[in-house]
Design a protein around this motif. Structure first.
Motif, PDB file in Angstrom:
ATOM      1  N   LEU A   1       0.854  -1.186   0.000  1.00 38.62           N
ATOM      2  CA  LEU A   1       0.000   0.000   0.000  1.00 38.62           C
ATOM      3  C   LEU A   1       0.890   1.236   0.000  1.00 38.62           C
ATOM      4  N   GLN A   2       0.620   2.173  -0.885  1.00 36.81           N
ATOM      5  CA  GLN A   2       1.452   3.366  -1.072  1.00 36.81           C
ATOM      6  C   GLN A   2       1.509   4.179   0.221  1.00 36.81           C
ATOM      7  N   GLY A   3       2.706   4.618   0.600  1.00 31.39           N
ATOM      8  CA  GLY A   3       2.928   5.311   1.867  1.00 31.39           C
ATOM      9  C   GLY A   3       2.121   6.578   2.040  1.00 31.39           C
ATOM     10  N   GLY A   4       1.895   7.314   0.969  1.00 28.39           N
ATOM     11  CA  GLY A   4       1.087   8.524   1.057  1.00 28.39           C
ATOM     12  C   GLY A   4      -0.351   8.222   1.426  1.00 28.39           C
ATOM     13  N   LEU A   5      -0.849   7.075   0.986  1.00 31.36           N
ATOM     14  CA  LEU A   5      -2.207   6.669   1.360  1.00 31.36           C
ATOM     15  C   LEU A   5      -2.263   6.238   2.821  1.00 31.36           C
ATOM     16  N   VAL A   6      -1.188   5.617   3.303  1.00 32.32           N
ATOM     17  CA  VAL A   6      -1.112   5.275   4.724  1.00 32.32           C
ATOM     18  C   VAL A   6      -1.132   6.558   5.551  1.00 32.32           C
TER      19      VAL A   6
ATOM     20  N   HIS B   1       6.206   6.808  11.753  1.00 37.01           N
ATOM     21  CA  HIS B   1       7.269   5.802  11.692  1.00 37.01           C
ATOM     22  C   HIS B   1       6.699   4.615  10.935  1.00 37.01           C
ATOM     23  N   PHE B   2       7.180   4.398   9.709  1.00 46.71           N
ATOM     24  CA  PHE B   2       6.755   3.262   8.911  1.00 46.71           C
ATOM     25  C   PHE B   2       7.561   2.056   9.375  1.00 46.71           C
ATOM     26  N   LEU B   3       6.888   1.029   9.866  1.00 48.47           N
ATOM     27  CA  LEU B   3       7.548  -0.121  10.478  1.00 48.47           C
ATOM     28  C   LEU B   3       7.604  -1.339   9.571  1.00 48.47           C
ATOM     29  N   ALA B   4       6.591  -1.513   8.733  1.00 46.85           N
ATOM     30  CA  ALA B   4       6.530  -2.669   7.829  1.00 46.85           C
ATOM     31  C   ALA B   4       5.571  -2.340   6.691  1.00 46.85           C
ATOM     32  N   PRO B   5       5.780  -2.919   5.512  1.00 45.01           N
ATOM     33  CA  PRO B   5       4.858  -2.664   4.402  1.00 45.01           C
ATOM     34  C   PRO B   5       3.511  -3.338   4.628  1.00 45.01           C
ATOM     35  N   ILE B   6       2.478  -2.724   4.096  1.00 46.88           N
ATOM     36  CA  ILE B   6       1.143  -3.321   4.159  1.00 46.88           C
ATOM     37  C   ILE B   6       0.937  -4.065   2.853  1.00 46.88           C
ATOM     38  N   MET B   7       1.125  -5.364   2.901  1.00 45.25           N
ATOM     39  CA  MET B   7       1.081  -6.201   1.706  1.00 45.25           C
ATOM     40  C   MET B   7      -0.263  -6.896   1.534  1.00 45.25           C
ATOM     41  N   THR B   8      -0.876  -7.280   2.632  1.00 40.79           N
ATOM     42  CA  THR B   8      -2.116  -8.063   2.569  1.00 40.79           C
ATOM     43  C   THR B   8      -3.335  -7.165   2.729  1.00 40.79           C
TER      44      THR B   8
ATOM     45  N   ILE C   1      -4.606  19.672  20.118  1.00 37.49           N
ATOM     46  CA  ILE C   1      -5.022  18.302  20.407  1.00 37.49           C
ATOM     47  C   ILE C   1      -3.957  17.392  19.824  1.00 37.49           C
ATOM     48  N   VAL C   2      -3.567  16.372  20.583  1.00 34.57           N
ATOM     49  CA  VAL C   2      -2.569  15.407  20.108  1.00 34.57           C
ATOM     50  C   VAL C   2      -3.202  14.019  20.112  1.00 34.57           C
ATOM     51  N   VAL C   3      -3.025  13.317  18.992  1.00 38.69           N
ATOM     52  CA  VAL C   3      -3.616  11.986  18.804  1.00 38.69           C
ATOM     53  C   VAL C   3      -2.519  11.009  18.401  1.00 38.69           C
ATOM     54  N   ALA C   4      -2.561   9.802  18.970  1.00 32.70           N
ATOM     55  CA  ALA C   4      -1.659   8.715  18.580  1.00 32.70           C
ATOM     56  C   ALA C   4      -2.419   7.786  17.642  1.00 32.70           C
ATOM     57  N   VAL C   5      -1.720   7.287  16.613  1.00 35.17           N
ATOM     58  CA  VAL C   5      -2.351   6.371  15.663  1.00 35.17           C
ATOM     59  C   VAL C   5      -1.420   5.185  15.424  1.00 35.17           C
ATOM     60  N   ASP C   6      -1.964   3.988  15.563  1.00 32.49           N
ATOM     61  CA  ASP C   6      -1.249   2.768  15.209  1.00 32.49           C
ATOM     62  C   ASP C   6      -1.933   2.160  14.000  1.00 32.49           C
ATOM     63  N   VAL C   7      -1.126   1.713  13.031  1.00 35.83           N
ATOM     64  CA  VAL C   7      -1.654   1.094  11.812  1.00 35.83           C
ATOM     65  C   VAL C   7      -1.156  -0.347  11.770  1.00 35.83           C
ATOM     66  N   ILE C   8      -2.083  -1.259  11.524  1.00 35.00           N
ATOM     67  CA  ILE C   8      -1.704  -2.656  11.364  1.00 35.00           C
ATOM     68  C   ILE C   8      -2.133  -3.157   9.995  1.00 35.00           C
ATOM     69  N   ASP C   9      -1.405  -4.130   9.487  1.00 29.10           N
ATOM     70  CA  ASP C   9      -1.812  -4.892   8.306  1.00 29.10           C
ATOM     71  C   ASP C   9      -2.630  -6.043   8.864  1.00 29.10           C
ATOM     72  N   VAL C  10      -3.938  -5.940   8.759  1.00 26.61           N
ATOM     73  CA  VAL C  10      -4.837  -6.912   9.388  1.00 26.61           C
ATOM     74  C   VAL C  10      -4.572  -8.326   8.874  1.00 26.61           C
TER      75      VAL C  10
ATOM     76  N   ALA D   1      -1.915  -9.675   7.562  1.00 26.40           N
ATOM     77  CA  ALA D   1      -0.605 -10.208   7.948  1.00 26.40           C
ATOM     78  C   ALA D   1      -0.410 -10.192   9.459  1.00 26.40           C
ATOM     79  N   ASP D   2      -1.360  -9.581  10.194  1.00 27.84           N
ATOM     80  CA  ASP D   2      -1.272  -9.443  11.645  1.00 27.84           C
ATOM     81  C   ASP D   2       0.077  -8.836  12.038  1.00 27.84           C
ATOM     82  N   ARG D   3       0.370  -7.682  11.406  1.00 29.85           N
ATOM     83  CA  ARG D   3       1.671  -7.044  11.604  1.00 29.85           C
ATOM     84  C   ARG D   3       1.492  -5.547  11.822  1.00 29.85           C
ATOM     85  N   HIS D   4       2.228  -5.013  12.813  1.00 28.66           N
ATOM     86  CA  HIS D   4       2.225  -3.574  13.089  1.00 28.66           C
ATOM     87  C   HIS D   4       2.973  -2.890  11.944  1.00 28.66           C
ATOM     88  N   ALA D   5       2.323  -1.977  11.244  1.00 30.24           N
ATOM     89  CA  ALA D   5       2.892  -1.373  10.039  1.00 30.24           C
ATOM     90  C   ALA D   5       3.373   0.062  10.232  1.00 30.24           C
ATOM     91  N   ALA D   6       2.745   0.809  11.132  1.00 31.88           N
ATOM     92  CA  ALA D   6       3.142   2.210  11.332  1.00 31.88           C
ATOM     93  C   ALA D   6       2.663   2.705  12.685  1.00 31.88           C
TER      94      ALA D   6
END
Length: 129
Positions: free
Chosen positions: A42-47, A77-84, A101-110, A112-117
């Motif tokens: 998945l393209q990083g700008g879309l993430v 911080h991009f941690l892993a590619p979102i492939m699946t 206002i400050v917000v934290a966001v975690d992104v996972i590749d559902v 692949a069950d992997r933390h992506a960003a």
């Protein structure tokens, strides 16, 4: 799942609402060939856009009645590619003040069950119109 903004470009990608509460916003973006880079991720700008949408939706809840919130800073911080996919962004509040206002966001590749960003997004609270 409902499309986040049906009549907008974001509805055509589409971004899907998963959870929308006072404490958390979770939004999915499905991986498909027209949204990937040459390596199939998945393209990083879309993430980054996914992160901004999830964080922004949470921030406006804390901005106050008739006020708004504008992204003022974003660190990703991009941690892993979102492939699946889908890519799932979970936004949680770090701090809500009168002017920012400050917000934290975690992104996972559902799939692949992997933390992506991991991201931190700051918003300026806008005056009501």
């Amino acid at each position: 799942m409902a499309v986040t903004i049906p009549d907008h470009l974001f509805g055509k990608l589409p971004f899907y609402d998963v959870v929308d509460t006072d404490d958390m916003v979770v939004v999915d973006l499905h991986n498909r060939p027209d949204l990937t880079n040459i390596r199939g991720a998945l393209q990083g700008g879309l993430v980054a856009t996914l992160i901004d949408i999830a964080a922004g939706r949470l921030a406006v809840k804390y901005a106050g009645h008739l006020a708004g919130a504008a992204t003022s800073d974003m660190t990703i911080h991009f941690l892993a590619p979102i492939m699946t996919g889908p890519a799932r962004a979970t936004a949680t509040l770090v701090r809500a003040g009168r002017r920012s206002i400050v917000v934290a966001v975690d992104v996972i590749d559902v799939g692949a069950d992997r933390h992506a960003a991991r991201a931190t997004v700051s918003f300026a609270v806008l005056e009501p119109r």
